[in-house]
Design a protein around this motif. Structure first.
Motif, short mmCIF file in Angstrom:
data_model
loop_
_atom_site.label_atom_id
_atom_site.label_comp_id
_atom_site.label_asym_id
_atom_site.label_seq_id
_atom_site.Cartn_x
_atom_site.Cartn_y
_atom_site.Cartn_z
N LYS A 87 27.40 32.05 3.67
CA LYS A 87 27.36 33.51 3.60
C LYS A 87 26.11 34.03 4.30
CE LYS A 87 28.49 35.65 -0.27
NZ LYS A 87 28.40 36.18 -1.65
N SER A 88 24.96 33.40 4.03
CA SER A 88 23.70 33.81 4.66
C SER A 88 22.70 32.68 4.52
CB SER A 88 23.15 35.09 4.02
OG SER A 88 22.83 34.85 2.67
N PHE A 89 21.59 32.80 5.25
CA PHE A 89 20.53 31.79 5.15
C PHE A 89 19.20 32.40 5.53
CE2 PHE A 89 21.97 31.51 9.52
CZ PHE A 89 20.81 31.35 10.25
N SER A 90 18.12 31.79 5.05
CA SER A 90 16.77 32.16 5.47
C SER A 90 16.04 30.86 5.77
CB SER A 90 16.05 32.97 4.40
OG SER A 90 15.83 32.19 3.25
N THR A 91 15.18 30.92 6.81
CA THR A 91 14.51 29.72 7.28
C THR A 91 13.10 30.03 7.75
OG1 THR A 91 14.71 27.88 8.83
CG2 THR A 91 15.50 30.00 9.58
N THR A 92 12.35 28.97 8.00
CA THR A 92 10.97 29.10 8.46
C THR A 92 10.89 29.31 9.97
OG1 THR A 92 10.82 26.70 8.66
CG2 THR A 92 10.07 27.67 6.58
N LYS A 93 11.98 29.13 10.69
CA LYS A 93 11.99 29.26 12.15
C LYS A 93 12.86 30.42 12.59
CE LYS A 93 9.89 25.25 12.96
NZ LYS A 93 8.74 25.00 13.73
N LEU A 94 12.42 31.11 13.64
CA LEU A 94 13.22 32.19 14.23
C LEU A 94 14.21 31.61 15.23
CD1 LEU A 94 10.41 34.80 14.90
CD2 LEU A 94 12.05 34.78 13.02
N GLY A 95 15.31 32.31 15.45
CA GLY A 95 16.25 31.93 16.50
C GLY A 95 17.44 31.12 16.03
N ILE A 105 24.96 26.04 11.46
CA ILE A 105 23.78 26.82 11.85
C ILE A 105 23.19 26.13 13.08
CG2 ILE A 105 21.50 27.65 11.19
CD1 ILE A 105 22.46 27.47 8.24
N GLN A 106 23.14 26.85 14.20
CA GLN A 106 22.56 26.30 15.42
C GLN A 106 21.05 26.44 15.36
OE1 GLN A 106 25.31 28.60 16.00
NE2 GLN A 106 26.76 26.95 16.28
N ILE A 107 20.36 25.34 15.61
CA ILE A 107 18.91 25.31 15.58
C ILE A 107 18.40 25.45 17.01
CG2 ILE A 107 16.90 24.01 14.78
CD1 ILE A 107 19.01 24.68 12.57
N PRO A 108 17.38 26.26 17.26
CA PRO A 108 16.90 26.48 18.63
C PRO A 108 16.41 25.19 19.31
CG PRO A 108 15.84 28.01 17.09
CD PRO A 108 16.62 27.04 16.28
N VAL A 109 16.57 25.16 20.61
CA VAL A 109 16.12 24.03 21.43
C VAL A 109 14.62 23.83 21.21
CG1 VAL A 109 15.76 23.25 23.81
CG2 VAL A 109 17.90 24.35 23.17
N THR A 111 13.17 22.62 18.51
CA THR A 111 12.83 22.52 17.10
C THR A 111 13.21 21.14 16.58
OG1 THR A 111 13.21 24.89 16.78
CG2 THR A 111 13.24 23.52 14.81
N THR A 112 12.29 20.47 15.91
CA THR A 112 12.60 19.16 15.34
C THR A 112 12.42 19.14 13.82
OG1 THR A 112 10.35 18.38 15.76
CG2 THR A 112 12.02 17.89 17.44
N TYR A 113 11.71 20.12 13.27
CA TYR A 113 11.51 20.19 11.82
C TYR A 113 11.79 21.61 11.36
CZ TYR A 113 9.47 19.88 7.20
OH TYR A 113 9.29 19.91 5.84
N ILE A 114 12.62 21.74 10.33
CA ILE A 114 12.95 23.07 9.84
C ILE A 114 13.19 23.03 8.35
CG2 ILE A 114 15.41 22.82 10.35
CD1 ILE A 114 15.33 25.83 11.22
N THR A 115 12.77 24.10 7.67
CA THR A 115 12.99 24.25 6.24
C THR A 115 13.86 25.48 6.00
OG1 THR A 115 10.86 23.25 5.71
CG2 THR A 115 11.89 24.59 3.99
N PHE A 116 14.94 25.30 5.25
CA PHE A 116 15.77 26.42 4.86
C PHE A 116 15.37 26.83 3.46
CE2 PHE A 116 18.16 24.64 8.29
CZ PHE A 116 18.70 25.76 8.91
N ASN A 117 14.81 28.04 3.34
CA ASN A 117 14.40 28.54 2.04
C ASN A 117 15.61 28.70 1.13
OD1 ASN A 117 11.72 28.77 3.00
ND2 ASN A 117 12.26 30.70 3.99
N GLU A 118 16.73 29.15 1.74
CA GLU A 118 17.95 29.32 0.98
C GLU A 118 19.15 29.36 1.95
OE1 GLU A 118 19.55 32.03 -2.67
OE2 GLU A 118 18.57 33.10 -1.05
#
Length: 122
Positions: A87-95, A105-109, A111-118
């Motif tokens: 439905k939705s997500f929030s993360t520490t990275k933009l894009g 969820i597509q992660i930007p080129v 990026t190798t480490y990401i945290t999803f807050n929710e």
């Protein structure tokens, strides 16, 4: 006997050189986060990392919805894939972007480490 030691030392040297951590072949994706939704949805959820069209890691979140996974990067980008619509997500990275089917969820080129807050599931 000299030939044997020469071959063995050559093999060890090649092995040491190939273990260079700066090598692109050693890149990994690290993802951690929390999924929220009904208990029925959480009990069936799986989270995967997909790189270059291949699943490289998969995990089942714990009872609280927390997950951590990592896998090798086969190209410069990766996708976080769930088996339930997001439905939705929030993360520490933009894009980061949600796919049209709401399962990835597509992660930007780069990026190798990401945290999803929710990550809220439908």
């Amino acid at each position: 006997m000299k030939l044997f030691y020469h071959i063995l030392s050559s093999f060890v040297l090649i092995l040491i050189i190939s273990c260079n951590s700066e090598n692109r072949d050693n890149s990994r994706a690290y993802v951690e986060g929390k999924i929220t939704g009904t208990q029925a949805v959480l009990s069936k959820a799986t989270v995967s990392i997909k790189s270059d069209g291949k699943n490289v890691a998969e995990v089942i979140p714990n009872a609280s919805g927390n997950f951590t996974l990592s896998g090798p990067l086969l190209n410069d980008s990766f996708t976080l894939v769930l088996n339930t619509k997001i439905k939705s997500f929030s993360t520490t990275k933009l894009g980061c972007t949600l796919s049209t089917d709401s399962l990835q969820i597509q992660i930007p080129v780069g990026t190798t480490y990401i945290t999803f807050n929710e990550i809220k599931l439908e």
